[in-house]
Design a protein around this motif. Structure first.
Motif, PDB file in Angstrom:
ATOM      1  N   ARG A   1      54.586 -31.415 -20.521  1.00  0.00           N
ATOM      2  CA  ARG A   1      54.849 -31.121 -21.944  1.00  0.00           C
ATOM      3  C   ARG A   1      53.834 -30.113 -22.488  1.00  0.00           C
ATOM      4  O   ARG A   1      54.173 -29.212 -23.226  1.00  0.00           O
ATOM      5  CB  ARG A   1      54.786 -32.408 -22.767  1.00  0.00           C
ATOM      6  CG  ARG A   1      55.971 -33.344 -22.522  1.00  0.00           C
ATOM      7  CD  ARG A   1      56.025 -34.466 -23.539  1.00  0.00           C
ATOM      8  NE  ARG A   1      54.990 -35.464 -23.338  1.00  0.00           N
ATOM      9  CZ  ARG A   1      55.121 -36.541 -22.580  1.00  0.00           C
ATOM     10  NH1 ARG A   1      56.251 -36.761 -21.947  1.00  0.00           N
ATOM     11  NH2 ARG A   1      54.140 -37.401 -22.450  1.00  0.00           N
ATOM     12  N   ARG A   2      52.563 -30.278 -22.085  1.00  0.00           N
ATOM     13  CA  ARG A   2      51.527 -29.353 -22.589  1.00  0.00           C
ATOM     14  C   ARG A   2      51.638 -27.978 -21.923  1.00  0.00           C
ATOM     15  O   ARG A   2      51.354 -26.960 -22.535  1.00  0.00           O
ATOM     16  CB  ARG A   2      50.141 -29.951 -22.350  1.00  0.00           C
ATOM     17  CG  ARG A   2      49.886 -31.142 -23.267  1.00  0.00           C
ATOM     18  CD  ARG A   2      48.616 -31.876 -22.919  1.00  0.00           C
ATOM     19  NE  ARG A   2      48.552 -33.127 -23.620  1.00  0.00           N
ATOM     20  CZ  ARG A   2      47.666 -33.414 -24.572  1.00  0.00           C
ATOM     21  NH1 ARG A   2      46.758 -32.537 -24.905  1.00  0.00           N
ATOM     22  NH2 ARG A   2      47.676 -34.590 -25.166  1.00  0.00           N
ATOM     23  N   GLU A  18      52.916 -35.664 -19.225  1.00  0.00           N
ATOM     24  CA  GLU A  18      52.114 -35.104 -20.319  1.00  0.00           C
ATOM     25  C   GLU A  18      51.673 -33.678 -19.957  1.00  0.00           C
ATOM     26  O   GLU A  18      51.721 -32.767 -20.800  1.00  0.00           O
ATOM     27  CB  GLU A  18      50.887 -36.007 -20.551  1.00  0.00           C
ATOM     28  CG  GLU A  18      50.084 -35.711 -21.792  1.00  0.00           C
ATOM     29  CD  GLU A  18      50.852 -35.897 -23.102  1.00  0.00           C
ATOM     30  OE1 GLU A  18      51.888 -36.583 -23.117  1.00  0.00           O
ATOM     31  OE2 GLU A  18      50.412 -35.293 -24.106  1.00  0.00           O
ATOM     32  N   SER A  20      54.202 -26.132 -23.729  1.00  0.00           N
ATOM     33  CA  SER A  20      53.635 -25.620 -24.976  1.00  0.00           C
ATOM     34  C   SER A  20      52.841 -24.334 -24.722  1.00  0.00           C
ATOM     35  O   SER A  20      52.985 -23.343 -25.432  1.00  0.00           O
ATOM     36  CB  SER A  20      52.758 -26.733 -25.549  1.00  0.00           C
ATOM     37  OG  SER A  20      52.009 -26.305 -26.599  1.00  0.00           O
ATOM     38  N   PHE A  21      52.020 -24.337 -23.659  1.00  0.00           N
ATOM     39  CA  PHE A  21      51.201 -23.159 -23.336  1.00  0.00           C
ATOM     40  C   PHE A  21      52.092 -21.964 -22.995  1.00  0.00           C
ATOM     41  O   PHE A  21      51.945 -20.877 -23.547  1.00  0.00           O
ATOM     42  CB  PHE A  21      50.277 -23.484 -22.157  1.00  0.00           C
ATOM     43  CG  PHE A  21      49.581 -22.276 -21.584  1.00  0.00           C
ATOM     44  CD1 PHE A  21      48.648 -21.573 -22.331  1.00  0.00           C
ATOM     45  CD2 PHE A  21      49.870 -21.828 -20.293  1.00  0.00           C
ATOM     46  CE1 PHE A  21      48.020 -20.450 -21.819  1.00  0.00           C
ATOM     47  CE2 PHE A  21      49.239 -20.715 -19.768  1.00  0.00           C
ATOM     48  CZ  PHE A  21      48.316 -20.016 -20.534  1.00  0.00           C
ATOM     49  N   TYR A  60      43.368 -32.151 -15.321  1.00  0.00           N
ATOM     50  CA  TYR A  60      43.101 -32.333 -16.758  1.00  0.00           C
ATOM     51  C   TYR A  60      43.172 -33.808 -17.189  1.00  0.00           C
ATOM     52  O   TYR A  60      43.175 -34.099 -18.389  1.00  0.00           O
ATOM     53  CB  TYR A  60      44.093 -31.498 -17.578  1.00  0.00           C
ATOM     54  CG  TYR A  60      43.832 -30.014 -17.451  1.00  0.00           C
ATOM     55  CD1 TYR A  60      42.810 -29.403 -18.160  1.00  0.00           C
ATOM     56  CD2 TYR A  60      44.581 -29.233 -16.583  1.00  0.00           C
ATOM     57  CE1 TYR A  60      42.552 -28.045 -18.030  1.00  0.00           C
ATOM     58  CE2 TYR A  60      44.334 -27.867 -16.444  1.00  0.00           C
ATOM     59  CZ  TYR A  60      43.321 -27.285 -17.178  1.00  0.00           C
ATOM     60  OH  TYR A  60      43.058 -25.938 -17.042  1.00  0.00           O
ATOM     61  N   LEU A 118      44.495 -27.498 -21.169  1.00  0.00           N
ATOM     62  CA  LEU A 118      45.731 -28.274 -21.401  1.00  0.00           C
ATOM     63  C   LEU A 118      45.463 -29.444 -22.338  1.00  0.00           C
ATOM     64  O   LEU A 118      46.326 -29.852 -23.109  1.00  0.00           O
ATOM     65  CB  LEU A 118      46.298 -28.811 -20.082  1.00  0.00           C
ATOM     66  CG  LEU A 118      47.253 -27.949 -19.248  1.00  0.00           C
ATOM     67  CD1 LEU A 118      47.986 -28.805 -18.231  1.00  0.00           C
ATOM     68  CD2 LEU A 118      48.264 -27.176 -20.098  1.00  0.00           C
ATOM     69  N   ASN A 119      44.235 -29.990 -22.268  1.00  0.00           N
ATOM     70  CA  ASN A 119      43.900 -31.153 -23.100  1.00  0.00           C
ATOM     71  C   ASN A 119      43.966 -30.839 -24.601  1.00  0.00           C
ATOM     72  O   ASN A 119      44.216 -31.720 -25.415  1.00  0.00           O
ATOM     73  CB  ASN A 119      42.491 -31.665 -22.768  1.00  0.00           C
ATOM     74  CG  ASN A 119      42.370 -32.045 -21.318  1.00  0.00           C
ATOM     75  OD1 ASN A 119      41.916 -31.254 -20.510  1.00  0.00           O
ATOM     76  ND2 ASN A 119      42.816 -33.241 -20.982  1.00  0.00           N
ATOM     77  N   GLU A 120      43.742 -29.579 -24.942  1.00  0.00           N
ATOM     78  CA  GLU A 120      43.700 -29.227 -26.376  1.00  0.00           C
ATOM     79  C   GLU A 120      45.087 -28.901 -26.944  1.00  0.00           C
ATOM     80  O   GLU A 120      45.249 -28.806 -28.155  1.00  0.00           O
ATOM     81  CB  GLU A 120      42.835 -27.960 -26.578  1.00  0.00           C
ATOM     82  CG  GLU A 120      41.394 -28.143 -26.215  1.00  0.00           C
ATOM     83  CD  GLU A 120      40.728 -26.796 -25.938  1.00  0.00           C
ATOM     84  OE1 GLU A 120      41.391 -25.746 -26.064  1.00  0.00           O
ATOM     85  OE2 GLU A 120      39.549 -26.816 -25.575  1.00  0.00           O
ATOM     86  N   LEU A 121      46.042 -28.678 -26.062  1.00  0.00           N
ATOM     87  CA  LEU A 121      47.354 -28.216 -26.548  1.00  0.00           C
ATOM     88  C   LEU A 121      48.217 -29.358 -27.066  1.00  0.00           C
ATOM     89  O   LEU A 121      48.152 -30.478 -26.561  1.00  0.00           O
ATOM     90  CB  LEU A 121      48.101 -27.516 -25.411  1.00  0.00           C
ATOM     91  CG  LEU A 121      47.565 -26.140 -25.035  1.00  0.00           C
ATOM     92  CD1 LEU A 121      48.090 -25.737 -23.669  1.00  0.00           C
ATOM     93  CD2 LEU A 121      47.986 -25.117 -26.076  1.00  0.00           C
ATOM     94  N   GLU A 122      49.025 -29.055 -28.051  1.00  0.00           N
ATOM     95  CA  GLU A 122      49.995 -30.039 -28.546  1.00  0.00           C
ATOM     96  C   GLU A 122      51.154 -30.109 -27.551  1.00  0.00           C
ATOM     97  O   GLU A 122      51.687 -29.066 -27.164  1.00  0.00           O
ATOM     98  CB  GLU A 122      50.557 -29.580 -29.903  1.00  0.00           C
ATOM     99  CG  GLU A 122      49.658 -29.861 -31.083  1.00  0.00           C
ATOM    100  CD  GLU A 122      49.391 -31.344 -31.279  1.00  0.00           C
ATOM    101  OE1 GLU A 122      50.347 -32.132 -31.199  1.00  0.00           O
ATOM    102  OE2 GLU A 122      48.212 -31.700 -31.485  1.00  0.00           O
ATOM    103  N   PRO A 123      51.556 -31.296 -27.133  1.00  0.00           N
ATOM    104  CA  PRO A 123      52.700 -31.371 -26.217  1.00  0.00           C
ATOM    105  C   PRO A 123      53.975 -30.839 -26.875  1.00  0.00           C
ATOM    106  O   PRO A 123      54.172 -31.034 -28.072  1.00  0.00           O
ATOM    107  CB  PRO A 123      52.841 -32.865 -25.926  1.00  0.00           C
ATOM    108  CG  PRO A 123      51.667 -33.529 -26.542  1.00  0.00           C
ATOM    109  CD  PRO A 123      51.005 -32.590 -27.491  1.00  0.00           C
TER     110      PRO A 123
END
Ligand code: SF4
Length: 469
Positions: free
Chosen positions: A136-137, A133, A140-141, A127, A280-285
């Motif tokens: 962290r994401r 990072e 979040s997921f 990603y 993963l790129n779209e998620l807020e960390p």
């Protein structure tokens, strides 16, 4: 025939396993007889095997049975029993548990996820994120789908300390010492070299199984939970870890539960993201859980040395300092047969004080075993890994994208892994606190059980493939 395997498994292409001449699949049992008569084996239209003797005599051969216990976990073949096991330990199974958690409030389980640093690096490369990072994401997921009180940890706990004390002991006894993470290599050692090789292998548990005893023991106790109320998931770089989690040694008989309930690979995490239509790129960390993780603020810390745990690095620098008073900052490796067989030495006044090696991949491992058998092993300590290039290149890691070269991807994963700050296990306050609060309270004998495992010799397969475990 319908496939038993998930898409992830079918996509996996491993290229370093025990050569076909040694493969464990043995379709027929051939009785050995005195004399030198030669016979051929013929396969009939119905798939049965017939032995045709020189004199034309024919004998239908009995089929040998193979079970999961016969598997060497070399990834060269997968038995149907293993496919059942893999189905039990898959991201689909995890989704089922999460679904049950939502549907059945009285039987909800607390889900705990242990994420390996190698999986984080693999997801980061895919990603285009830093490894921290990605962590962290991913947090979040996972927190988004688990819908229950849950914790995400990294398996950066220092089993290295244990390796060090074991090594020092073996060094004094002039004993070669093989440090491994559980993998197909252990299955291979147990089933192929039995009593000869097992005494050399470190009994320190793998990070996955140390997390197992930590989560179902210490953590459960701290939270006032029965181990059965916890569903412990490990995210790992290879399929072999599923076999490891299923070993009887890691089953808590009293609590009737496994220490690690479900192992999913880095590739399966990607499948889960796809299933939920998330990148993963779209998620807020998210903020990291820190109870057992080695983190500094919101950044993960890694151990120095190889991407497979850094065992050699730590034991070497520690032994150099404590046995010979030498501070070693950088290790200089000498490549031997290939880049997966390297050695490093400590010399003083022309005398070799320490001679260590790292040996990755089955072909190099087999050479190492031969050296040991011939009494020509020059090493005090060997870091042994089943995968060529080690755990960052595990069979369960994410595959290259179309048009991407697999070697380039591996380099990227290695770079991302190394980009994290390293911390020596001796300087890790988390580890020191855990030793103090967890292990000192249970007593020395119990601590040994929690942090070590045992290996089992397998009775040579004389009758078909019957064996004892
Ligand atoms: S070296 Fe490969 S098989 Fe062994 S633990 Fe690492 S990823 Fe798994």
């Amino acid at each position: 025939m319908a496939s038993h395997f998930s898409g992830v498994l079918q996509l996996t292409d491993l290229d370093d396993f025990i050569t076909p001449s040694q493969e464990c699949v043995k379709p027929v049992k051939v009785e050995k007889k005195q004399g030198k008569s030669v016979a051929k084996i013929q396969i009939e239209d119905d798939g049965s095997y017939v032995q045709v003797n020189q004199d034309g005599g024919r004998k239908k051969l009995e089929k040998a049975k193979i079970t999961l216990n016969d598997c060497l976990a070399c990834s060269g073949c997968i038995t149907s029993a293993e496919s059942v096991l893999i189905t039990q330990q898959s991201h689909e199974e995890l989704f089922k548990v999460l679904h049950n958690n939502k549907a059945n409030a009285t039987e909800q389980k607390v889900v705990v996820v242990s994420v390996s640093p190698q999986s984080r690096a693999s997801l980061a490369a895919h990603y285009n994120l830093s490894s921290s990072e990605a962590g962290r994401r991913l947090t979040s997921f996972l927190k988004g789908i688990v819908h229950l009180w849950e914790i995400i940890y990294s398996c950066n706990i220092s089993r290295i300390k244990l390796q060090i004390s074991k090594f020092l002991c073996s060094f004094v006894l002039r004993f070669h010492f093989l440090s491994v993470l559980y993998s197909g290599w252990i299955c291979y050692a147990e089933k192929t070299h039995g009593e000869f090789i097992l005494p050399y292998i470190s009994t320190t548990r793998s990070p996955q199984q140390i997390m197992g005893s930590l989560v179902k023991g210490y953590f459960a106790e701290q939270q006032g939970l029965n181990p059965q109320q916890i569903y412990h998931v490990a995210v790992m770089p290879c399929f072999d870890k599923k076999l490891e989690a299923s070993r009887p040694d890691f089953y808590l008989n009293k609590a009737e539960t496994r220490e690690v309930d479900c192992v999913i690979t880095s590739g399966e995490v990607q499948k889960m993201l796809e299933k939920e239509n998330v990148s993963l790129n779209e998620l807020e960390p998210a903020t990291l859980d820190t109870m057992f993780s080695s983190v500094c603020g919101n950044e993960f810390l890694r151990h120095a040395g190889s991407g497979s745990g850094g065992y050699l690095h730590h034991v070497f620098t520690y032994a150099a300092k404590h046995l010979f008073g030498e501070e070693v900052k950088e290790l200089t490796y000498k490549t031997l047969r290939n880049k997966d067989f390297q050695e490093v030495t400590l010399e003083k006044d022309g005398v070799v004080l320490l001679c260590f090696a790292s040996t990755y991949g089955f072909r190099n491992i087999q050479n190492l075993v031969q050296k040991l058998k011939r009494g020509k092993m020059p090493y005090h300590f060997v870091e042994v890994m089943a995968c060529p290039s080690g755990c960052l290149n595990g069979g369960g890691q994410l595959k290259a994208l179309p048009g991407q070269n697999q070697k380039e991807l591996l380099l990227k994963v290695e770079e991302l892994y190394k980009a994290e700050c390293s911390l020596s296990p001796e300087d890790d306050t988390h580890v020191a606190e855990l030793y103090q609060s967890w292990l000192h309270s249970v007593g020395e004998e119990r601590a040994k059980e929690l942090l070590h495992t045992q290996y089992h010799t397998v009775e040579k397969m004389t009758n078909g493939l019957t064996m004892k475990w």
